[in-house]
Design a protein around this motif. Sequence first.
Motif: not given
Length: 124
Positions: A37-46, A88-96
């Motif tokens: 899920l985190v990898f997917l969200r990072a890929s969507q953001i990128n 929590s993990a999806l929100a963590w993706m936005r922190i940086p």
Amino acid sequence: MARLNWFEASPGAARALGGLHHYVTTGTNLPPQLIHLVFLRASQINGCAHCIDIHSRDLIKGGMSVEKLMLVPVWHEAAHLFSYQERSALAWMRIPRSSGHPFHEHLTTDSTLIRPPIPRASGH
């Protein structure tokens, strides 16, 4: 327009990313579905279509519904579909991107939760 092949453009960065991937998938106690899920969200953001395809398939193979998968980009509006850990993990993706604080300040000592806590979904 063809995407840059960053394995060729930056072999050192590709090795570093590979090392991070290996550590996250083998050196932590995080559930595989959460990792994907985190990898997917990072890929969507990128904006990486190839990676979105791979991670979406991994999540479906792992049992995620298509309904939930389709709502990952707007997870905050469909919070009732996501567990507290997933939110929590999806929100963590936005922190940086959204924080003025160093990235590591948002992690607990076991790197599985973030501070501050993410609000629970309301009334669904």
